[in-house]
Enzyme design. Structure first.
Site, PDB file in Angstrom:
ATOM      1  N   ASP A  34       0.835  -1.200   0.000  1.00 50.58           N
ATOM      2  CA  ASP A  34       0.000   0.000   0.000  1.00 50.58           C
ATOM      3  C   ASP A  34       0.867   1.247   0.000  1.00 50.58           C
ATOM      4  O   ASP A  34       2.006   1.221   0.493  1.00 50.58           O
ATOM      5  CB  ASP A  34      -0.895   0.026   1.244  1.00 50.58           C
ATOM      6  CG  ASP A  34      -2.030  -0.982   1.170  1.00 50.58           C
ATOM      7  OD1 ASP A  34      -2.409  -1.377   0.060  1.00 50.58           O
ATOM      8  OD2 ASP A  34      -2.547  -1.348   2.234  1.00 50.58           O
ATOM      9  N   TYR A  62       5.086  -8.728   7.866  1.00 46.11           N
ATOM     10  CA  TYR A  62       4.728  -7.320   7.992  1.00 46.11           C
ATOM     11  C   TYR A  62       4.743  -6.912   9.459  1.00 46.11           C
ATOM     12  O   TYR A  62       4.260  -7.650  10.312  1.00 46.11           O
ATOM     13  CB  TYR A  62       3.314  -7.058   7.443  1.00 46.11           C
ATOM     14  CG  TYR A  62       3.144  -7.389   5.990  1.00 46.11           C
ATOM     15  CD1 TYR A  62       3.491  -6.472   5.011  1.00 46.11           C
ATOM     16  CD2 TYR A  62       2.637  -8.618   5.593  1.00 46.11           C
ATOM     17  CE1 TYR A  62       3.333  -6.764   3.665  1.00 46.11           C
ATOM     18  CE2 TYR A  62       2.475  -8.924   4.249  1.00 46.11           C
ATOM     19  CZ  TYR A  62       2.818  -8.006   3.295  1.00 46.11           C
ATOM     20  OH  TYR A  62       2.669  -8.296   1.970  1.00 46.11           O
ATOM     21  N   ASP A  76      -7.330   2.263   6.697  1.00 46.77           N
ATOM     22  CA  ASP A  76      -6.004   2.785   7.023  1.00 46.77           C
ATOM     23  C   ASP A  76      -6.138   4.218   7.514  1.00 46.77           C
ATOM     24  O   ASP A  76      -7.242   4.747   7.629  1.00 46.77           O
ATOM     25  CB  ASP A  76      -5.035   2.661   5.836  1.00 46.77           C
ATOM     26  CG  ASP A  76      -5.415   3.512   4.626  1.00 46.77           C
ATOM     27  OD1 ASP A  76      -6.186   4.491   4.780  1.00 46.77           O
ATOM     28  OD2 ASP A  76      -4.940   3.210   3.534  1.00 46.77           O
ATOM     29  N   ARG A 168      -4.321  -4.433   6.574  1.00 46.87           N
ATOM     30  CA  ARG A 168      -5.375  -3.479   6.960  1.00 46.87           C
ATOM     31  C   ARG A 168      -6.644  -4.215   7.395  1.00 46.87           C
ATOM     32  O   ARG A 168      -7.346  -3.775   8.294  1.00 46.87           O
ATOM     33  CB  ARG A 168      -5.735  -2.557   5.794  1.00 46.87           C
ATOM     34  CG  ARG A 168      -4.671  -1.580   5.419  1.00 46.87           C
ATOM     35  CD  ARG A 168      -5.158  -0.667   4.299  1.00 46.87           C
ATOM     36  NE  ARG A 168      -5.155  -1.344   3.001  1.00 46.87           N
ATOM     37  CZ  ARG A 168      -6.003  -1.085   2.014  1.00 46.87           C
ATOM     38  NH1 ARG A 168      -6.948  -0.178   2.147  1.00 46.87           N
ATOM     39  NH2 ARG A 168      -5.910  -1.713   0.866  1.00 46.87           N
TER      40      ARG A 168
END
Length: 182
Positions: A34, A62, A76, A168
Site C-alpha cells: 500500500d 509485515y 487505514d 489493513r
C-alpha cells in the site's frame, strides 16, 4: 531488484521508476505494498518477470500498528472516519484473540483495494462514491503476534502471511472483534 519502497509511493509507480532506471521493456512486482507502507518490494525485469508467480507464493512478514477507537472507510489512516469508540483493549485481550486469526481464514478485502470488480479497480469505484462489497477470500496467516502497546490507543503487531492477505483487514477485524470500532 529489491526496492526499499518509501511511504507515499504506489507499487505501480515503483515499478515504473525501476523500469525507467534500468531501461527495461518489461517489469513487474512480486506483491503490492500500500502507499502508506514502506519496505522491501521485489521487482523483476525482462525474462525475470517469469519468476514473479513463484515469489508471490512465498511468505511475507509485515510489522504494523493498529490504532484503536476509529474505523475508516479505507481501513487505514488516510480514510474518512466511519465509526468511533471509547473502548480500548489491553494486551491480554488482544493476545486472546490472535489465535483465531492464524491458519486458513476468510478475509474480506478492503473496499479501497486494487482488486477488480467487472474490470474496474475497487478503489476507483470506492473513490467515486460507489458502495463496494468484496466477497471474502481465503488467506493464509502463519503467525500473528502482539509486539508491544506503546500507549492505550496503539498496538504494534507482526504478521507472517501468504499472498492476498491484507494487513489493513487484519487490523480492522481485530478492532471489531475487540469492540474498539463502531
Amino acid at each position: 531488484v529489491v526496492l526499499d519502497k518509501p511511504v507515499g509511493m504506489t507499487s505501480t509507480h515503483a515499478v515504473a521508476v525501476i523500469r525507467g532506471l534500468f531501461k527495461a521493456k518489461t517489469a513487474g512486482h512480486a506483491g503490492t505494498l500500500d502507499p502508506l507502507a514502506s519496505g522491501c518490494l521485489p521487482v523483476a525485469m525482462g525474462e525475470a518477470t517469469k519468476t514473479v508467480p513463484f515469489a508471490m507464493e512465498g511468505r511475507k512478514t509485515y510489522s504494523f500498528t493498529v490504532r484503536f477507537g476509529e474505523e475508516r472507510d479505507t481501513d487505514d489512516a488516510e480514510g474518512r472516519i466511519t465509526a468511533t469508540s471509547d473502548a480500548r483493549p489491553d494486551a491480554e485481550a488482544i493476545r486472546a484473540l490472535l489465535p483465531g486469526f492464524i491458519g486458513t481464514v476468510e478475509q474480506v478485502p478492503p473496499a479501497f483495494s486494487a482488486l477488480k470488480i467487472a474490470g474496474e479497480r475497487a478503489y476507483d469505484l470506492a473513490r467515486d462514491g460507489e458502495t463496494v462489497v468484496l466477497p471474502p477470500r481465503q488467506v493464509q496467516i502463519h503467525r500473528l503476534e502482539l509486539v508491544t502497546m506503546p500507549d492505550r490507543d496503539h498496538a504494534e503487531l507482526t504478521a507472517e502471511c501468504g499472498k492476498g492477505t491484507y494487513v489493513r483487514a487484519i487490523a480492522r477485524d481485530l478492532g471489531r472483534k475487540l469492540g474498539c470500532f463502531g
